[in-house]
Design a protein around this motif. Structure first.
Motif, PDB file in Angstrom:
ATOM      1  N   UNK A  65       1.072  -1.135   0.066  1.00 32.41           N
ATOM      2  CA  UNK A  65      -0.027   0.004   0.025  1.00 32.41           C
ATOM      3  C   UNK A  65       0.778   1.162   0.068  1.00 32.41           C
ATOM      4  N   UNK A  66       0.673   2.106  -1.090  1.00 38.14           N
ATOM      5  CA  UNK A  66       1.877   3.323  -1.277  1.00 38.14           C
ATOM      6  C   UNK A  66       1.042   4.490  -0.787  1.00 38.14           C
ATOM      7  N   UNK A  67       1.705   5.742  -0.656  1.00 38.92           N
ATOM      8  CA  UNK A  67       1.399   7.051  -0.296  1.00 38.92           C
ATOM      9  C   UNK A  67       0.228   7.382  -0.888  1.00 38.92           C
ATOM     10  N   UNK A  68       0.385   6.831  -2.457  1.00 40.72           N
ATOM     11  CA  UNK A  68      -0.870   7.704  -3.260  1.00 40.72           C
ATOM     12  C   UNK A  68      -2.273   6.626  -2.938  1.00 40.72           C
ATOM     13  N   UNK A  69      -2.136   5.992  -1.842  1.00 46.39           N
ATOM     14  CA  UNK A  69      -3.357   5.336  -1.405  1.00 46.39           C
ATOM     15  C   UNK A  69      -3.998   4.123  -1.975  1.00 46.39           C
ATOM     16  N   UNK A  70      -3.017   3.446  -3.014  1.00 41.30           N
ATOM     17  CA  UNK A  70      -3.345   2.239  -3.547  1.00 41.30           C
ATOM     18  C   UNK A  70      -2.216   1.310  -3.513  1.00 41.30           C
ATOM     19  N   UNK A  71      -2.702  -0.132  -4.023  1.00 35.95           N
ATOM     20  CA  UNK A  71      -1.620  -1.181  -3.856  1.00 35.95           C
ATOM     21  C   UNK A  71      -0.658  -1.227  -5.261  1.00 35.95           C
ATOM     22  N   UNK A  72       0.759  -1.315  -4.940  1.00 33.71           N
ATOM     23  CA  UNK A  72       1.347  -1.227  -5.939  1.00 33.71           C
ATOM     24  C   UNK A  72       2.825  -2.024  -5.648  1.00 33.71           C
ATOM     25  N   UNK A  73       3.531  -2.062  -6.985  1.00 34.59           N
ATOM     26  CA  UNK A  73       4.854  -2.523  -6.797  1.00 34.59           C
ATOM     27  C   UNK A  73       5.898  -1.320  -7.356  1.00 34.59           C
ATOM     28  N   UNK A  74       7.078  -1.347  -6.962  1.00 34.88           N
ATOM     29  CA  UNK A  74       7.940  -0.194  -7.701  1.00 34.88           C
ATOM     30  C   UNK A  74       8.888  -0.729  -8.782  1.00 34.88           C
ATOM     31  N   UNK A  75       8.600  -0.002  -9.786  1.00 32.28           N
ATOM     32  CA  UNK A  75       9.480  -0.013 -10.903  1.00 32.28           C
ATOM     33  C   UNK A  75      10.619   1.065 -11.006  1.00 32.28           C
ATOM     34  N   UNK A  76      11.760   0.635 -10.513  1.00 29.32           N
ATOM     35  CA  UNK A  76      12.729   1.612 -10.516  1.00 29.32           C
ATOM     36  C   UNK A  76      13.726   1.471 -11.983  1.00 29.32           C
ATOM     37  N   UNK A  77      14.049   2.794 -12.539  1.00 32.20           N
ATOM     38  CA  UNK A  77      14.630   2.703 -13.776  1.00 32.20           C
ATOM     39  C   UNK A  77      15.552   3.761 -13.877  1.00 32.20           C
ATOM     40  N   UNK A  78      16.565   3.294 -14.887  1.00 29.90           N
ATOM     41  CA  UNK A  78      17.337   4.458 -15.247  1.00 29.90           C
ATOM     42  C   UNK A  78      17.373   4.513 -16.839  1.00 29.90           C
ATOM     43  N   UNK A  79      17.203   5.733 -17.440  1.00 32.30           N
ATOM     44  CA  UNK A  79      17.140   5.892 -18.713  1.00 32.30           C
ATOM     45  C   UNK A  79      18.094   6.532 -19.450  1.00 32.30           C
ATOM     46  N   UNK A  80      18.742   6.444 -20.766  1.00 35.18           N
ATOM     47  CA  UNK A  80      19.664   7.339 -21.284  1.00 35.18           C
ATOM     48  C   UNK A  80      19.040   8.232 -21.802  1.00 35.18           C
ATOM     49  N   UNK A  81      19.823   9.026 -22.671  1.00 35.37           N
ATOM     50  CA  UNK A  81      19.514  10.354 -23.577  1.00 35.37           C
ATOM     51  C   UNK A  81      18.481  10.120 -24.564  1.00 35.37           C
ATOM     52  N   UNK A  82      18.358   8.977 -24.877  1.00 37.17           N
ATOM     53  CA  UNK A  82      17.249   8.486 -26.069  1.00 37.17           C
ATOM     54  C   UNK A  82      16.159   7.849 -25.255  1.00 37.17           C
ATOM     55  N   UNK A  83      15.968   7.816 -24.228  1.00 40.26           N
ATOM     56  CA  UNK A  83      14.571   7.600 -23.034  1.00 40.26           C
ATOM     57  C   UNK A  83      14.593   6.084 -23.191  1.00 40.26           C
ATOM     58  N   UNK A  84      15.703   5.442 -23.405  1.00 40.23           N
ATOM     59  CA  UNK A  84      15.789   3.803 -23.308  1.00 40.23           C
ATOM     60  C   UNK A  84      16.161   3.564 -22.070  1.00 40.23           C
ATOM     61  N   UNK A  85      15.669   2.468 -21.451  1.00 38.27           N
ATOM     62  CA  UNK A  85      16.009   1.909 -20.098  1.00 38.27           C
ATOM     63  C   UNK A  85      17.512   1.174 -20.202  1.00 38.27           C
ATOM     64  N   UNK A  86      18.198   1.619 -19.421  1.00 38.71           N
ATOM     65  CA  UNK A  86      19.477   0.831 -19.322  1.00 38.71           C
ATOM     66  C   UNK A  86      19.750   0.065 -17.968  1.00 38.71           C
ATOM     67  N   UNK A  87      18.639   0.025 -17.211  1.00 36.76           N
ATOM     68  CA  UNK A  87      18.851  -0.371 -15.775  1.00 36.76           C
ATOM     69  C   UNK A  87      17.438  -0.457 -15.208  1.00 36.76           C
ATOM     70  N   UNK A  88      16.964  -1.475 -14.762  1.00 33.71           N
ATOM     71  CA  UNK A  88      15.475  -1.676 -14.070  1.00 33.71           C
ATOM     72  C   UNK A  88      15.660  -2.469 -12.965  1.00 33.71           C
ATOM     73  N   UNK A  89      14.857  -2.031 -11.923  1.00 38.71           N
ATOM     74  CA  UNK A  89      14.695  -2.926 -10.759  1.00 38.71           C
ATOM     75  C   UNK A  89      13.168  -2.944 -10.511  1.00 38.71           C
ATOM     76  N   UNK A  90      12.568  -4.122 -10.418  1.00 36.81           N
ATOM     77  CA  UNK A  90      11.291  -4.175 -10.294  1.00 36.81           C
ATOM     78  C   UNK A  90      10.705  -5.046  -8.934  1.00 36.81           C
ATOM     79  N   UNK A  91       9.632  -4.745  -8.366  1.00 40.29           N
ATOM     80  CA  UNK A  91       9.130  -5.687  -7.438  1.00 40.29           C
ATOM     81  C   UNK A  91       9.262  -5.369  -6.070  1.00 40.29           C
TER      82      UNK A  91
END
Length: 161
Positions: A65-91
């Motif tokens: 349960x998150x601060x936005x008041x709904x249930x969620x998992x967090x997707x953490x990502x790093x994007x390059x200058x072309x808006x492409x994911x270069x690293x992702x941590x999910x869950x």
């Protein structure tokens, strides 16, 4: 249960091939892209988290349960200058803040333990000043670190007299 099991097997089998941790040369290429496109030298990527809405997992209590008041998992990502994911941590649990999720990520632990080879420090283009590290950029939710910058959080009063 079969969907969860198959997804887990695919992730474990394909993770290294699909989104491997960037090498030093790839980090340098990412930094060159930010310098070329955004005139921002030494930038290794833009970091942010996104809450992915889900149905409350069975017997999970308030972990998702998150601060936005709904249930969620967090997707953490790093994007390059072309808006492409270069690293992702999910869950990560929805209750966790972006900064905590990033600090627990494999990438960040590797940076802090110096187990990952980032580009070497060097002077900014056209400067003779000190050698500076390469950095990730993030929003105000993240703490400052030698390799993590965030924007100014105050507003300038630009009234002219």
């Amino acid at each position: 249960m079969i969907v969860r099991s198959v997804c887990r097997a695919i992730r474990l089998t394909m993770k290294a091939e699909m989104l491997p941790l960037p090498t030093k040369e790839q980090w340098e290429s990412i930094a060159a892209g930010f310098e070329r496109k955004a005139n921002f030298p030494h930038c290794l990527g833009a970091v942010d988290g996104k809450h992915i809405r889900l149905v409350c997992p069975f017997k999970s209590g308030s972990m998702y349960y998150n601060y936005k008041q709904y249930f969620s998992v967090v997707l953490m990502a790093i994007a390059d200058s072309e808006y492409r994911f270069v690293y992702v941590d999910i869950g990560s649990y929805g209750k966790d803040c972006d900064s905590s999720v990033f600090q627990r990520s494999r990438l960040w632990r590797s940076i802090e333990n110096e187990n990952i080879e980032l580009p070497t420090e060097k002077c900014l283009p056209g400067a003779m000043g000190p050698q500076l590290p390469h950095v990730f950029i993030a929003d105000e939710a993240f703490g400052l670190h030698r390799n993590l910058l965030r924007p100014l959080t105050f507003k300038f009063n630009l009234t002219l007299s």
